[in-house]
Write a protein that holds these residues in place. Structure first.
Motif, mmCIF file in Angstrom:
data_model
loop_
_atom_site.group_PDB
_atom_site.id
_atom_site.type_symbol
_atom_site.label_atom_id
_atom_site.label_comp_id
_atom_site.label_asym_id
_atom_site.label_seq_id
_atom_site.Cartn_x
_atom_site.Cartn_y
_atom_site.Cartn_z
ATOM 1 N N LEU A 21 130.714 63.283 64.250
ATOM 2 C CA LEU A 21 131.441 62.145 64.748
ATOM 3 C C LEU A 21 132.645 62.384 64.866
ATOM 4 N N ARG A 22 133.370 63.478 63.215
ATOM 5 C CA ARG A 22 134.385 63.414 63.529
ATOM 6 C C ARG A 22 135.858 64.254 65.147
ATOM 7 N N LYS A 23 134.642 64.965 66.030
ATOM 8 C CA LYS A 23 134.638 65.594 66.715
ATOM 9 C C LYS A 23 134.118 64.655 68.065
ATOM 10 N N TYR A 24 133.698 63.644 68.052
ATOM 11 C CA TYR A 24 133.896 62.629 68.790
ATOM 12 C C TYR A 24 134.496 62.154 69.969
ATOM 13 N N ARG A 25 135.380 61.471 69.205
ATOM 14 C CA ARG A 25 136.825 60.671 70.166
ATOM 15 C C ARG A 25 137.470 62.093 71.293
ATOM 16 N N ASP A 26 137.292 63.359 70.462
ATOM 17 C CA ASP A 26 138.126 64.086 70.783
ATOM 18 C C ASP A 26 137.321 64.805 72.206
ATOM 19 N N VAL A 27 136.082 65.070 71.905
ATOM 20 C CA VAL A 27 135.167 65.755 73.023
ATOM 21 C C VAL A 27 134.871 64.632 74.001
ATOM 22 N N MET A 28 134.899 62.979 73.528
ATOM 23 C CA MET A 28 134.749 62.239 75.069
ATOM 24 C C MET A 28 136.158 62.125 75.728
ATOM 25 N N TRP A 29 137.176 62.383 75.128
ATOM 26 C CA TRP A 29 138.586 62.555 76.071
ATOM 27 C C TRP A 29 139.031 63.673 76.583
ATOM 28 N N ALA A 72 127.700 72.432 83.291
ATOM 29 C CA ALA A 72 128.187 72.054 82.387
ATOM 30 C C ALA A 72 128.993 71.257 81.683
ATOM 31 N N LEU A 73 129.585 70.389 82.770
ATOM 32 C CA LEU A 73 130.216 69.225 82.174
ATOM 33 C C LEU A 73 128.707 68.022 81.881
ATOM 34 N N GLU A 74 128.041 68.774 82.446
ATOM 35 C CA GLU A 74 126.551 67.076 83.004
ATOM 36 C C GLU A 74 125.512 67.273 81.956
ATOM 37 N N ARG A 75 125.880 68.384 81.009
ATOM 38 C CA ARG A 75 125.086 68.965 80.375
ATOM 39 C C ARG A 75 126.062 68.573 79.029
ATOM 40 N N SER A 76 126.893 68.816 78.981
ATOM 41 C CA SER A 76 127.646 67.696 77.790
ATOM 42 C C SER A 76 128.021 66.406 78.038
ATOM 43 N N LYS A 77 127.788 66.107 78.583
ATOM 44 C CA LYS A 77 127.626 64.316 78.690
ATOM 45 C C LYS A 77 126.296 64.412 78.544
ATOM 46 N N ARG A 78 125.423 64.499 79.360
ATOM 47 C CA ARG A 78 123.683 64.622 78.388
ATOM 48 C C ARG A 78 123.317 64.405 77.149
ATOM 49 N N MET A 79 124.537 65.558 76.109
ATOM 50 C CA MET A 79 124.409 65.738 75.502
ATOM 51 C C MET A 79 125.358 64.166 74.538
ATOM 52 N N MET A 80 126.344 63.739 75.140
ATOM 53 C CA MET A 80 127.063 62.994 75.090
ATOM 54 C C MET A 80 125.838 61.623 74.298
ATOM 55 N N LEU A 109 134.897 56.865 66.208
ATOM 56 C CA LEU A 109 133.617 55.961 67.794
ATOM 57 C C LEU A 109 135.139 55.741 68.942
ATOM 58 N N SER A 110 136.182 54.977 68.086
ATOM 59 C CA SER A 110 137.711 53.700 68.795
ATOM 60 C C SER A 110 138.200 55.569 69.801
ATOM 61 N N PRO A 111 138.083 54.615 70.569
ATOM 62 C CA PRO A 111 139.180 55.539 72.114
ATOM 63 C C PRO A 111 140.798 55.988 71.190
ATOM 64 N N GLN A 112 140.927 55.321 70.596
ATOM 65 C CA GLN A 112 142.302 55.224 69.632
ATOM 66 C C GLN A 112 141.983 55.624 68.063
ATOM 67 N N ASP A 141 129.433 56.288 53.876
ATOM 68 C CA ASP A 141 128.506 57.765 53.988
ATOM 69 C C ASP A 141 126.429 57.284 54.722
ATOM 70 N N GLU A 142 126.508 56.020 53.708
ATOM 71 C CA GLU A 142 125.449 55.232 54.100
ATOM 72 C C GLU A 142 125.158 55.781 55.654
ATOM 73 N N ALA A 143 125.988 55.008 56.184
ATOM 74 C CA ALA A 143 125.791 54.660 58.399
ATOM 75 C C ALA A 143 125.981 56.275 58.298
ATOM 76 N N ILE A 144 126.508 57.002 57.782
ATOM 77 C CA ILE A 144 126.045 58.685 58.455
ATOM 78 C C ILE A 144 124.896 58.796 58.188
ATOM 79 N N GLU A 145 124.512 58.182 57.268
ATOM 80 C CA GLU A 145 123.616 59.270 56.501
ATOM 81 C C GLU A 145 121.850 58.407 57.452
ATOM 82 N N VAL A 146 122.515 57.104 58.269
ATOM 83 C CA VAL A 146 121.363 56.878 58.739
ATOM 84 C C VAL A 146 120.976 57.378 60.340
ATOM 85 N N LEU A 147 122.637 57.431 61.251
ATOM 86 C CA LEU A 147 122.971 57.983 62.246
ATOM 87 C C LEU A 147 122.307 59.505 61.631
ATOM 88 N N SER A 148 121.955 60.118 60.782
ATOM 89 C CA SER A 148 121.756 61.463 60.931
ATOM 90 C C SER A 148 120.272 61.835 60.540
#
Length: 169
Positions: A21-29, A72-80, A109-112, A141-148
């Motif tokens: 999740l910490r890397k999500y925003r940067d990966v999407m960008w 490779a880009l398409e695989r990354s998009k599928r992972m996201m 998750l938000s863009p900013q 922490d509960e939300a992360i646990e549920v998502l996990s």
């Protein structure tokens, strides 16, 4: 006698949803920027959009640099997309899904990115969610646990199906 933690053969990063999740925003960008760069390069070299690569499954498996980059880009998009699908499933189906979604949205998750936890709490208030800082951390922490549990709770057979979606034929 002190408790000794058993060593696991599983990488500690395998199920680290918080880091994901910490890397999500940067990966999407990065995916968005990379996609635009690839489209421009591909258009300049071939006069076509990158969509042409994925229409024909008989594309040379070796491919040139741009074709390999596009795959490779398409695989990354599928992972996201898998991550986004898990987030959406949590939001729609979990009893606290909407609540958890907004906490994760403003935290990761938000863009900013929000400046700090106080800014996240202010953003949550715009959605009608008024909680204390301590409560925020507990629910985050509960939300992360549920998502996990959604992301990593698949049986190995289900994981194989998902993995096959990420790899080219």
């Amino acid at each position: 006698m002190p408790f000794k933690r058993q060593k696991s053969n599983i990488s500690p990063h395998y199920h680290d949803t918080r880091t994901l999740l910490r890397k999500y925003r940067d990966v999407m960008w990065n995916l968005e920027v990379s996609d635009l760069d690839l489209q421009e390069e591909f258009k300049a070299e071939y006069g076509l959009s990158t969509d042409a690569l994925f229409v024909d499954n008989e594309v040379n498996k070796g491919g040139n640099r741009l074709e390999n980059y596009a795959r490779a880009l398409e695989r990354s998009k599928r992972m996201m997309q898998i991550i986004d699908t898990a987030i959406d499933l949590m939001r729609r189906k979990h009893k606290k899904g909407e609540f958890y979604y907004w906490i994760l949205y403003y935290a990761y998750l938000s863009p900013q990115q929000c400046e700090n936890a106080g800014a996240i709490l202010q953003s949550l208030e715009t959605k009608g969610i008024s909680i204390s800082l301590r409560t925020y951390y507990v629910h985050r922490d509960e939300a992360i646990e549920v998502l996990s549990s959604i992301l990593w709770g698949y049986t190995s057979q289900d994981c194989e199906k998902i993995t096959n979606l990420l790899t080219p034929d």
